[in-house]
Design a protein around this motif. Structure first.
Motif, PDB file in Angstrom:
ATOM      1  N   ALA A 248       0.814  -1.212   0.000  1.00 21.04           N
ATOM      2  CA  ALA A 248       0.000   0.000   0.000  1.00 21.04           C
ATOM      3  C   ALA A 248       0.852   1.268   0.000  1.00 21.04           C
ATOM      4  O   ALA A 248       0.601   2.203  -0.732  1.00 21.04           O
ATOM      5  N   VAL A 249       1.847   1.339   0.883  1.00 24.78           N
ATOM      6  CA  VAL A 249       2.747   2.488   1.046  1.00 24.78           C
ATOM      7  C   VAL A 249       1.951   3.788   1.294  1.00 24.78           C
ATOM      8  O   VAL A 249       1.896   4.684   0.454  1.00 24.78           O
ATOM      9  N   PRO A 250       1.320   3.906   2.463  1.00 23.33           N
ATOM     10  CA  PRO A 250       0.591   5.146   2.785  1.00 23.33           C
ATOM     11  C   PRO A 250       1.565   6.281   3.063  1.00 23.33           C
ATOM     12  O   PRO A 250       2.488   6.145   3.873  1.00 23.33           O
ATOM     13  N   THR A 251       1.378   7.411   2.399  1.00 18.05           N
ATOM     14  CA  THR A 251       2.332   8.506   2.502  1.00 18.05           C
ATOM     15  C   THR A 251       1.780   9.763   3.157  1.00 18.05           C
ATOM     16  O   THR A 251       2.550  10.665   3.482  1.00 18.05           O
ATOM     17  N   THR A 252       0.482   9.862   3.339  1.00 20.85           N
ATOM     18  CA  THR A 252      -0.081  11.130   3.803  1.00 20.85           C
ATOM     19  C   THR A 252      -1.380  10.902   4.559  1.00 20.85           C
ATOM     20  O   THR A 252      -2.123   9.965   4.272  1.00 20.85           O
ATOM     21  N   VAL A 253      -1.644  11.769   5.528  1.00 17.83           N
ATOM     22  CA  VAL A 253      -2.886  11.708   6.294  1.00 17.83           C
ATOM     23  C   VAL A 253      -3.362  13.130   6.568  1.00 17.83           C
ATOM     24  O   VAL A 253      -2.572  14.028   6.854  1.00 17.83           O
ATOM     25  N   THR A 254      -4.666  13.340   6.447  1.00 22.05           N
ATOM     26  CA  THR A 254      -5.263  14.623   6.780  1.00 22.05           C
ATOM     27  C   THR A 254      -6.665  14.382   7.324  1.00 22.05           C
ATOM     28  O   THR A 254      -7.182  13.256   7.276  1.00 22.05           O
ATOM     29  N   ARG A 255      -7.262  15.420   7.861  1.00 19.05           N
ATOM     30  CA  ARG A 255      -8.631  15.318   8.353  1.00 19.05           C
ATOM     31  C   ARG A 255      -9.558  16.031   7.378  1.00 19.05           C
ATOM     32  O   ARG A 255      -9.258  17.135   6.905  1.00 19.05           O
ATOM     33  N   GLY A 256     -10.680  15.394   7.076  1.00 22.45           N
ATOM     34  CA  GLY A 256     -11.630  15.967   6.139  1.00 22.45           C
ATOM     35  C   GLY A 256     -12.637  16.876   6.797  1.00 22.45           C
ATOM     36  O   GLY A 256     -12.721  16.940   8.038  1.00 22.45           O
ATOM     37  N   PRO A 257     -13.425  17.580   5.997  1.00 23.15           N
ATOM     38  CA  PRO A 257     -14.467  18.460   6.551  1.00 23.15           C
ATOM     39  C   PRO A 257     -15.484  17.711   7.398  1.00 23.15           C
ATOM     40  O   PRO A 257     -16.143  18.314   8.255  1.00 23.15           O
ATOM     41  N   ASP A 258     -15.629  16.402   7.167  1.00 21.56           N
ATOM     42  CA  ASP A 258     -16.578  15.591   7.929  1.00 21.56           C
ATOM     43  C   ASP A 258     -15.990  15.039   9.219  1.00 21.56           C
ATOM     44  O   ASP A 258     -16.664  14.313   9.946  1.00 21.56           O
ATOM     45  N   GLY A 259     -14.722  15.371   9.502  1.00 21.08           N
ATOM     46  CA  GLY A 259     -14.081  14.902  10.720  1.00 21.08           C
ATOM     47  C   GLY A 259     -13.379  13.574  10.594  1.00 21.08           C
ATOM     48  O   GLY A 259     -12.647  13.171  11.511  1.00 21.08           O
ATOM     49  N   ALA A 260     -13.570  12.857   9.498  1.00 20.62           N
ATOM     50  CA  ALA A 260     -12.894  11.579   9.292  1.00 20.62           C
ATOM     51  C   ALA A 260     -11.449  11.810   8.864  1.00 20.62           C
ATOM     52  O   ALA A 260     -11.061  12.913   8.449  1.00 20.62           O
ATOM     53  N   LEU A 261     -10.644  10.761   8.956  1.00 19.13           N
ATOM     54  CA  LEU A 261      -9.263  10.801   8.493  1.00 19.13           C
ATOM     55  C   LEU A 261      -9.203  10.315   7.048  1.00 19.13           C
ATOM     56  O   LEU A 261      -9.939   9.403   6.660  1.00 19.13           O
ATOM     57  N   TYR A 262      -8.301  10.909   6.290  1.00 18.95           N
ATOM     58  CA  TYR A 262      -8.119  10.522   4.894  1.00 18.95           C
ATOM     59  C   TYR A 262      -6.639  10.235   4.664  1.00 18.95           C
ATOM     60  O   TYR A 262      -5.783  11.030   5.070  1.00 18.95           O
ATOM     61  N   VAL A 263      -6.372   9.106   4.026  1.00 18.20           N
ATOM     62  CA  VAL A 263      -4.996   8.653   3.791  1.00 18.20           C
ATOM     63  C   VAL A 263      -4.796   8.408   2.302  1.00 18.20           C
ATOM     64  O   VAL A 263      -5.621   7.760   1.650  1.00 18.20           O
ATOM     65  N   GLY A 264      -3.689   8.922   1.759  1.00 13.72           N
ATOM     66  CA  GLY A 264      -3.329   8.671   0.369  1.00 13.72           C
ATOM     67  C   GLY A 264      -2.191   7.674   0.297  1.00 13.72           C
ATOM     68  O   GLY A 264      -1.318   7.648   1.173  1.00 13.72           O
ATOM     69  N   GLN A 265      -2.189   6.855  -0.754  1.00 12.58           N
ATOM     70  CA  GLN A 265      -1.155   5.826  -0.882  1.00 12.58           C
ATOM     71  C   GLN A 265      -0.316   6.042  -2.136  1.00 12.58           C
ATOM     72  O   GLN A 265      -0.823   6.425  -3.193  1.00 12.58           O
ATOM     73  N   LEU A 266       0.961   5.774  -1.991  1.00  9.62           N
ATOM     74  CA  LEU A 266       1.872   5.828  -3.133  1.00  9.62           C
ATOM     75  C   LEU A 266       1.722   4.581  -3.992  1.00  9.62           C
ATOM     76  O   LEU A 266       1.804   4.643  -5.214  1.00  9.62           O
ATOM     77  N   THR A 267       1.510   3.463  -3.363  1.00 11.41           N
ATOM     78  CA  THR A 267       1.571   2.081  -3.873  1.00 11.41           C
ATOM     79  C   THR A 267       3.026   1.627  -3.967  1.00 11.41           C
ATOM     80  O   THR A 267       3.947   2.443  -4.067  1.00 11.41           O
ATOM     81  N   GLY A 268       3.209   0.320  -3.944  1.00 13.24           N
ATOM     82  CA  GLY A 268       4.532  -0.261  -4.101  1.00 13.24           C
ATOM     83  C   GLY A 268       4.678  -0.931  -5.459  1.00 13.24           C
ATOM     84  O   GLY A 268       3.827  -0.781  -6.336  1.00 13.24           O
ATOM     85  N   PHE A 269       5.784  -1.674  -5.607  1.00 12.12           N
ATOM     86  CA  PHE A 269       6.038  -2.387  -6.859  1.00 12.12           C
ATOM     87  C   PHE A 269       4.858  -3.294  -7.180  1.00 12.12           C
ATOM     88  O   PHE A 269       4.320  -3.927  -6.292  1.00 12.12           O
TER      89      PHE A 269
END
Length: 378
Positions: A248-269
């Motif tokens: 998966a390689v998660p690289t980033t986390v932020t909080r959304g307007p709805d209060g939930a967490l959001y994570v973006g993934q780079l992906t691996g090989f």
């Protein structure tokens, strides 16, 4: 999983060609096109960027390694990586006539890189907590044993750290050893810790471990807990067995307007184009795919209108040999995706939204001495 591990060596030559070409340091925003201005230069592997008080910006510089100690790279046995105290935090302050003051307010952070200083591991992300105090994630790309082999100056690798700014210098202290937590718990696959994305909260912080493939929470006392695990995902691509397991390689986390967490993934090989997801996470529940179809996400942020900005370190995929990045703005109501500053990004590393709605992006984020910060008005 580190950037040096995931990015082919040939990308460096391509990036240097781009860096050597004439750069459009400023473009006008005519006919609805965003203006792009370079507001900082000469940065060493700039990664995360954050907006502080009074419009000040803070940039995490991963550094450029140093003279050693050196060890065999945990990711390439034929190469050596060397430690240096070249990591830093640069503060950018608005000045008159659109100029920005640029000053390193934290110096001497551990940084690991090969001799050319590119693709360094070091300070990856940064988050202001209150005036004069910052949190940061410092990468590792290996195990606590690898860290120990680099000597005492490497002790902050793999940590969440606190940085107190002073009139003359700064104090940097460890808050949580995320690499040791990975070694003790190891949620997915081999032991490999590379703390990356960071979100500060009134109760502590959240951090993504791009090596451990998980999202961690650190409370105010430094206690670590696992919020979410991102297991391998089967993908089918040419020249590989069906259902090949992609990290998966998660690289980033932020909080959304709805209060939930959001994570973006780079992906691996094997880094398939369009395989990167943005996940929505409610603590205590399994992550769910919120948006898909992106490529090599390195950072995400919500703007003041609730639109999601997705920063891709490469637009056409890590294996393409093309260092061009992409900033995608997603209107969550209509689903429309718009690329901003097309053709202006080279290995971008972080994105932040200013108080006036301006977008700030670190550019050339895997190069020593050539890193930039761009201001985008869209």
């Amino acid at each position: 999983m580190s950037l040096r591990r995931i990015v082919p060596v040939g990308f460096l030559a391509a990036a240097l060609v781009v860096v050597g070409a004439p750069a459009a340091s400023a473009t006008t925003g005519a006919e609805g096109k965003p203006s792009v201005t370079v507001i900082a230069k000469r940065l060493d592997n700039p990664r995360g960027i954050a907006v502080g008080w009074h419009g000040q910006l803070y940039v995490a510089e991963a550094g450029k390694g140093g003279a050693g100690p050196c060890v065999s790279s945990p990711e390439d046995p034929e190469a050596q990586v060397c430690l240096g105290l070249s990591g830093a935090v640069t503060a950018l302050s608005p000045h008159h006539r659109g100029k920005w003051k640029q000053k390193r307010v934290v110096k001497g952070l551990p940084s690991v890189a090969e001799t050319d200083g590119s693709f360094a591991l070091g300070l990856h992300d940064i988050a202001p907590v209150h005036p004069g105090f910052l949190l940061g994630t410092i990468g590792l790309g290996g195990t606590p044993e690898v860290r120990a082999s680099l000597g005492p100056n490497a002790r902050l690798l793999g940590h969440l750290v606190g940085m107190r700014l002073k009139r003359h210098g700064s104090d940097v202290k460890p808050i949580a050893d995320l690499a040791a937590y990975e070694a003790a718990n190891n949620p997915v696959g081999e032991i490999d810790s590379n703390p990356y994305g960071l979100l500060a909260t009134p109760f502590g912080a959240y951090a993504t471990d791009a090596g451990g493939n998980d999202l961690l929470r650190v409370d105010k006392r430094g206690n670590i807990s696992t919020v979410a695990i991102f297991p391998d995902r089967p993908v089918t691509v040419p020249n590989l067995p069906p259902d090949f397991p992609m990290q998966a390689v998660p690289t980033t986390v932020t909080r959304g307007p709805d209060g939930a967490l959001y994570v973006g993934q780079l992906t691996g090989f094997p880094f398939p184009v369009g395989a990167a997801n943005v996940y929505r996470i409610v603590p205590g529940q399994q992550p769910e795919v919120f948006l898909s179809g992106f490529t090599n996400i390195i950072d995400i942020a919500f703007d003041r209108w609730g639109r999601l900005l997705v920063l891709q370190i490469t637009k056409n995929g890590i294996t393409s040999g093309d260092p061009t990045g992409a900033l995608i703005r997603v209107d969550l109501k209509s689903g429309q995706r718009t690329e901003l500053a097309a053709g202006k990004l080279t290995f971008p590393g972080g994105v932040a939204i200013g108080h006036d709605g301006s977008i700030y992006v670190t550019n050339k984020s895997v190069l020593p001495g050539a890193g930039e910060v761009l201001r985008i008005r869209a």
